[in-house]
Scaffold this motif. Structure first.
Motif, PDB file in Angstrom:
ATOM      1  N   ARG A  87      70.363  -6.290  32.804  1.00  0.00           N
ATOM      2  CA  ARG A  87      69.049  -5.742  32.475  1.00  0.00           C
ATOM      3  C   ARG A  87      68.140  -6.872  32.012  1.00  0.00           C
ATOM      4  O   ARG A  87      68.523  -7.672  31.162  1.00  0.00           O
ATOM      5  CB  ARG A  87      69.153  -4.693  31.366  1.00  0.00           C
ATOM      6  N   ILE A  89      64.956  -8.213  29.954  1.00  0.00           N
ATOM      7  CA  ILE A  89      64.289  -7.817  28.704  1.00  0.00           C
ATOM      8  C   ILE A  89      63.023  -8.654  28.547  1.00  0.00           C
ATOM      9  O   ILE A  89      63.075  -9.881  28.512  1.00  0.00           O
ATOM     10  CB  ILE A  89      65.217  -8.058  27.482  1.00  0.00           C
ATOM     11  N   VAL A  92      60.803  -6.740  22.476  1.00  0.00           N
ATOM     12  CA  VAL A  92      61.630  -5.965  21.541  1.00  0.00           C
ATOM     13  C   VAL A  92      61.637  -4.494  21.954  1.00  0.00           C
ATOM     14  O   VAL A  92      62.656  -3.823  21.868  1.00  0.00           O
ATOM     15  CB  VAL A  92      61.114  -6.133  20.090  1.00  0.00           C
ATOM     16  N   ASP A  94      61.464  -3.306  25.015  1.00  0.00           N
ATOM     17  CA  ASP A  94      62.449  -3.194  26.097  1.00  0.00           C
ATOM     18  C   ASP A  94      63.865  -3.204  25.538  1.00  0.00           C
ATOM     19  O   ASP A  94      64.722  -2.432  25.976  1.00  0.00           O
ATOM     20  CB  ASP A  94      62.323  -4.362  27.086  1.00  0.00           C
ATOM     21  N   LEU A  95      64.119  -4.095  24.590  1.00  0.00           N
ATOM     22  CA  LEU A  95      65.457  -4.215  24.022  1.00  0.00           C
ATOM     23  C   LEU A  95      65.901  -2.917  23.362  1.00  0.00           C
ATOM     24  O   LEU A  95      67.031  -2.470  23.550  1.00  0.00           O
ATOM     25  CB  LEU A  95      65.532  -5.370  23.032  1.00  0.00           C
ATOM     26  N   GLU A  96      65.015  -2.291  22.600  1.00  0.00           N
ATOM     27  CA  GLU A  96      65.360  -1.031  21.942  1.00  0.00           C
ATOM     28  C   GLU A  96      65.730   0.037  22.969  1.00  0.00           C
ATOM     29  O   GLU A  96      66.712   0.745  22.816  1.00  0.00           O
ATOM     30  CB  GLU A  96      64.204  -0.540  21.066  1.00  0.00           C
ATOM     31  N   GLU A  98      66.683  -0.448  26.198  1.00  0.00           N
ATOM     32  CA  GLU A  98      67.866  -0.847  26.961  1.00  0.00           C
ATOM     33  C   GLU A  98      69.146  -0.804  26.117  1.00  0.00           C
ATOM     34  O   GLU A  98      70.220  -0.542  26.638  1.00  0.00           O
ATOM     35  CB  GLU A  98      67.676  -2.243  27.562  1.00  0.00           C
ATOM     36  N   GLU A  99      69.021  -1.057  24.830  1.00  0.00           N
ATOM     37  CA  GLU A  99      70.184  -0.968  23.949  1.00  0.00           C
ATOM     38  C   GLU A  99      70.726   0.459  23.938  1.00  0.00           C
ATOM     39  O   GLU A  99      71.941   0.667  24.068  1.00  0.00           O
ATOM     40  CB  GLU A  99      69.791  -1.402  22.537  1.00  0.00           C
ATOM     41  N   PHE A 116      72.122  -8.616  28.913  1.00  0.00           N
ATOM     42  CA  PHE A 116      70.671  -8.684  28.823  1.00  0.00           C
ATOM     43  C   PHE A 116      70.212 -10.102  29.121  1.00  0.00           C
ATOM     44  O   PHE A 116      70.727 -11.057  28.548  1.00  0.00           O
ATOM     45  CB  PHE A 116      70.187  -8.294  27.423  1.00  0.00           C
ATOM     46  N   LEU A 118      66.815 -12.421  29.028  1.00  0.00           N
ATOM     47  CA  LEU A 118      65.423 -12.496  28.583  1.00  0.00           C
ATOM     48  C   LEU A 118      64.541 -12.983  29.722  1.00  0.00           C
ATOM     49  O   LEU A 118      64.883 -13.946  30.418  1.00  0.00           O
ATOM     50  CB  LEU A 118      65.293 -13.441  27.396  1.00  0.00           C
TER      51      LEU A 118
END
Length: 162
Positions: A87, A89, A92, A94-96, A98-99, A116, A118
C-alpha cells in the motif's frame, strides 16, 4: 518466491502509483497490480481501459502483471498465492485508513502481511480524485499521470464534447 499484490481503483493511475509499483517490483519476485471493480460505482474510466493503461504504464517492469477483480482482496490473494499486500502512503490520513484495512485483512487472513511504502514527496499531493477534478476544470495533468493516461483522458474529453 515472494508474490505481492497492490490493489486499488487506479481511476486513473498516477505517476505516484507507478513510483510505488516500480519500488515494490524491486522488493518482490512478482507484483500483481489488481484493479478493483466496485459494481456499485461507475468509474471515470472503464475498468478494461484502466487495466490496459496500467499495463502500458508498467510495461518496463518485467515482473509485474495487471489483473482486475471484484470481491475480497484476501480471496484474490489466496487464489494467486500472494502473501504480501503493498500500500502506498501519502499522508498520516492515508496511514490511519490503511492501518485499519491492514488489521481487517490480518483478521480475515492471518497469513497475509501488509507493507507500506511512503510516496515520494514530489507525488504526495497527487491522487486519482485530484487528477479527475483538475482535468474536469481543464487543468493540465501533464507530468502527474503517465503519458498514455493523459492521452486517453484527452481523447475521452474530445469524444464527450462532440
Amino acid at each position: 518466491m515472494t508474490r505481492a499484490v497492490c490493489s486499488g481503483s487506479f481511476d486513473p493511475v498516477t505517476n505516484g502509483h507507478v513510483d510505488v509499483f516500480e519500488r515494490a517490483s524491486q522488493m518482490f519476485d512478482e507484483l500483481i497490480i489488481c484493479v478493483f471493480q466496485n459494481p456499485s460505482k461507475r468509474g471515470f474510466l472503464p475498468i478494461e481501459q484502466r487495466v490496459e493503461l496500467l499495463r502500458q504504464s508498467v510495461s518496463h517492469l518485467p515482473n509485474v502483471q495487471v489483473k482486475s477483480f471484484s470481491g475480497l482482496i484476501t480471496e484474490f490473494m489466496r487464489k494467486h498465492e500472494a502473501k504480501v499486500i503493498v500500500r502506498g502512503i501519502r499522508s498520516v490520513k492515508d496511514l490511519e485508513y490503511e492501518e485499519n484495512e491492514a488489521y481487517m485483512i490480518r483478521h480475515i487472513a492471518p497469513e497475509i502481511d501488509t507493507v507500506f511504502l511512503l510516496t515520494r514527496p514530489d507525488y504526495s499531493y497527487v491522487s486519482s480524485s485530484g487528477i479527475r477534478e483538475l482535468f474536469s476544470f481543464n487543468g493540465s495533468i501533464h507530468g502527474l499521470v503517465p503519458e498514455c493516461v493523459e492521452q486517453a483522458m484527452i481523447e475521452l474529453q474530445q469524444r464527450e464534447r462532440k
